[in-house]
Design a protein around this motif. Structure first.
Motif, PDB file in Angstrom:
ATOM      1  N   GLU A  76      70.781  48.762  23.443  1.00  0.00           N
ATOM      2  CA  GLU A  76      69.716  49.741  23.685  1.00  0.00           C
ATOM      3  C   GLU A  76      69.089  49.504  25.053  1.00  0.00           C
ATOM      4  N   SER A 116      71.360  50.896  27.759  1.00  0.00           N
ATOM      5  CA  SER A 116      71.402  52.355  27.897  1.00  0.00           C
ATOM      6  C   SER A 116      70.091  52.871  28.484  1.00  0.00           C
ATOM      7  N   ALA A 117      68.988  52.234  28.137  1.00  0.00           N
ATOM      8  CA  ALA A 117      67.705  52.635  28.729  1.00  0.00           C
ATOM      9  C   ALA A 117      67.730  52.421  30.236  1.00  0.00           C
ATOM     10  N   ARG A 161      70.410  52.268  32.148  1.00  0.00           N
ATOM     11  CA  ARG A 161      71.344  53.240  32.732  1.00  0.00           C
ATOM     12  C   ARG A 161      70.670  54.598  32.917  1.00  0.00           C
ATOM     13  N   ASN A 162      69.966  55.039  31.878  1.00  0.00           N
ATOM     14  CA  ASN A 162      69.296  56.336  31.972  1.00  0.00           C
ATOM     15  C   ASN A 162      68.274  56.341  33.105  1.00  0.00           C
ATOM     16  N   ALA A 163      67.518  55.270  33.194  1.00  0.00           N
ATOM     17  CA  ALA A 163      66.488  55.201  34.226  1.00  0.00           C
ATOM     18  C   ALA A 163      67.115  55.224  35.611  1.00  0.00           C
ATOM     19  N   GLU A 164      68.229  54.508  35.748  1.00  0.00           N
ATOM     20  CA  GLU A 164      68.903  54.476  37.050  1.00  0.00           C
ATOM     21  C   GLU A 164      69.405  55.863  37.416  1.00  0.00           C
ATOM     22  N   ALA A 165      69.991  56.530  36.432  1.00  0.00           N
ATOM     23  CA  ALA A 165      70.520  57.879  36.688  1.00  0.00           C
ATOM     24  C   ALA A 165      69.390  58.834  37.045  1.00  0.00           C
ATOM     25  N   ALA A 166      68.279  58.715  36.356  1.00  0.00           N
ATOM     26  CA  ALA A 166      67.157  59.616  36.615  1.00  0.00           C
ATOM     27  C   ALA A 166      66.648  59.440  38.039  1.00  0.00           C
ATOM     28  N   SER A 215      69.223  60.839  40.584  1.00  0.00           N
ATOM     29  CA  SER A 215      69.298  62.294  40.707  1.00  0.00           C
ATOM     30  C   SER A 215      68.090  62.831  41.469  1.00  0.00           C
ATOM     31  N   ASP A 217      59.844  53.290  36.577  1.00  0.00           N
ATOM     32  CA  ASP A 217      60.442  53.300  35.245  1.00  0.00           C
ATOM     33  C   ASP A 217      61.708  52.444  35.207  1.00  0.00           C
ATOM     34  N   LEU A 218      62.515  52.584  36.247  1.00  0.00           N
ATOM     35  CA  LEU A 218      63.758  51.809  36.270  1.00  0.00           C
ATOM     36  C   LEU A 218      63.463  50.313  36.302  1.00  0.00           C
TER      37      LEU A 218
END
Lengths: 243, 243
Positions: free
Chosen positions: B119, B122-123, B125-130, B133, B151-152
């Motif tokens: 978990e 994945s959190a 990863r999501n933060a990095e992607a956000a 972008s 956040d990241l």
DNA sequence: GCTAGTGATCTGTGATCACAGCTGACGGGA
DNA sequence: TCCCGTCAGCTGTGATCACAGATCACTAGC
């Protein structure tokens, strides 16, 4: 800001020691911190604003501000029922605190080993000697030993050259203080076992040799052994939910 | 405490989420923190208790408590003339703060690399992607980018497993916030250079590979590069005494 | 024209009052 | 004998008032 150009007559006053105002809140904060650091406020114990204010001989106002700062630091807590108390620390929380201390204080010790000045070193030597002579006394004074141990550690941390880091460590000590002192009060024999003495000597030697990893290891071992001693004693509440 | 034995009928209520009271002081603290973190309160800027209280629509009392906490954290300062302001940071102080952050946040990142769960990963990863972008957008929103960067970083620190360490880092960010944001406001082009993007990618890769030293290096580089950028801009006051 | 004194105004600090809510002991009811 | 509603006495929180001191615009005096 035109002190230099326009007011030559008082130029001697320009760089005075900047005597800072002593506020009642600050005094109350210092007093409460001391109570906590010396273990006279044990985990679980309650605190009343009005009673404390009466004891200090001031209104509730300054005490309130001091308490709110301590609460922000996590050194005190106020329950939903509006009860101020020094927090009970679970075994897990204490372990996390100890690991954090190991990491942070280890860094500071390593930095000190690399960059200490002659004055730093002599201050550390003196502090180490003072603690040693107290700990090796036939009748060690517990309160004094605690203070000298603290002095030694902070002599090391003061020399690390990072003010923010030193400040962080001071906060960590404030948090760990009640637990450590409560334990030392219950089991004063730990002083005689000389663990701390050995680690302190190792740290001093490492700093003298400018061996950063060794200094970090020595401080880490010092903290870890004390923490394990306390955890073994079982004075802390189990995280599985004992009341 | 005899809930279990005597009051079987309400036993379903025993482990409720422990809803916590929201105090006005806490709200004021959060509001001021946000103002500082987002750089809307710049270094050197003054703050008035009464004006802030009026702006928040409360009495001075809660604001006062919030401010005293911020002052205790070193995020605000009150001069001997009783003027509340966000401190001007000297180059040296900023450098020391950055080095402290490198050390402390490096530790946290290294720990996360070693012990993160699925978990956590994945959190992160999501933060990095956000963040990616947003930073790669043709019209990056500065405020949003700042928030996503935060956040990241904290997605990484949250996973380190040491609550006290995470708390320390939050304090450090509060302290560095005004300076960083002020600079980013003055020089928004830094967002486009993609330094942070590269370091973030390195950190993510290192965490995925459970490579602690690499994670520590990536975070350290991220912090160091941002700090050097700001120092090079020269927006900070020189320690040699510029007014 | 420029400095130094002066007073209105605003500052944070501390004291005091008001209030909602929890605590804990007392007493009536089963 | 035990449970549970009740009420007095606390609690922290917030508002308001009082005060010493700093600031700053203004003016009298050199």
């Amino acid at each position: 800001m035109r002190l230099v150009s326009g007011m030559r007559s008082v130029t001697a006053l320009a760089d005075l020691p900047q005597l800072e105002r002593q506020t009642l809140s600050g005094t109350a904060y210092a007093a409460l911190s001391d109570l906590l650091a010396s273990g006279r406020l044990a985990p679980g114990e309650r605190l009343s604003l009005r009673q404390s204010a009466a004891a200090f001989g001031v209104s509730v106002m300054p005490v309130r501000e001091a308490v709110s700062r301590l609460v922000a630091d996590g050194v005190l807590e106020v329950s939903p029922a509006r009860v101020i108390r020094v927090p009970m620390m679970s075994q897990d929380a204490f372990r996390a605190l100890a690991e954090t201390r190991i990491a942070v204080e280890g860094i500071a010790a390593a930095r000190t080993a690399l960059r200490h000045s002659a004055e730093d070193l002599s201050a550390i030597r003196n502090a180490e000697a003072a603690f040693r002579s107290e700990a090796e006394a036939t009748q060690p004074d517990r309160a004094r030993a605690i203070q000298l141990n603290r002095d030694l550690h902070f002599a090391i941390y003061d020399a690390c050259g990072l003010a923010p880091l030193r400040e962080i460590i001071a906060r960590l000590w404030l948090k760990a203080g009640p637990v450590i002192n409560l334990d030392l009060r219950a089991h004063p024999e730990r002083l005689r076992q000389g663990f701390a003495l050995r680690r302190h000597a190792e740290a001093l030697a490492a700093i003298e040799a400018r061996d950063a990893p060794a200094a970090e290891r020595a401080i880490a071992a010092d903290i870890r052994e004390a923490a394990e001693f306390i955890l073994a004693r079982g004075g802390l509440q189990d995280h599985s939910g004992g009341d």
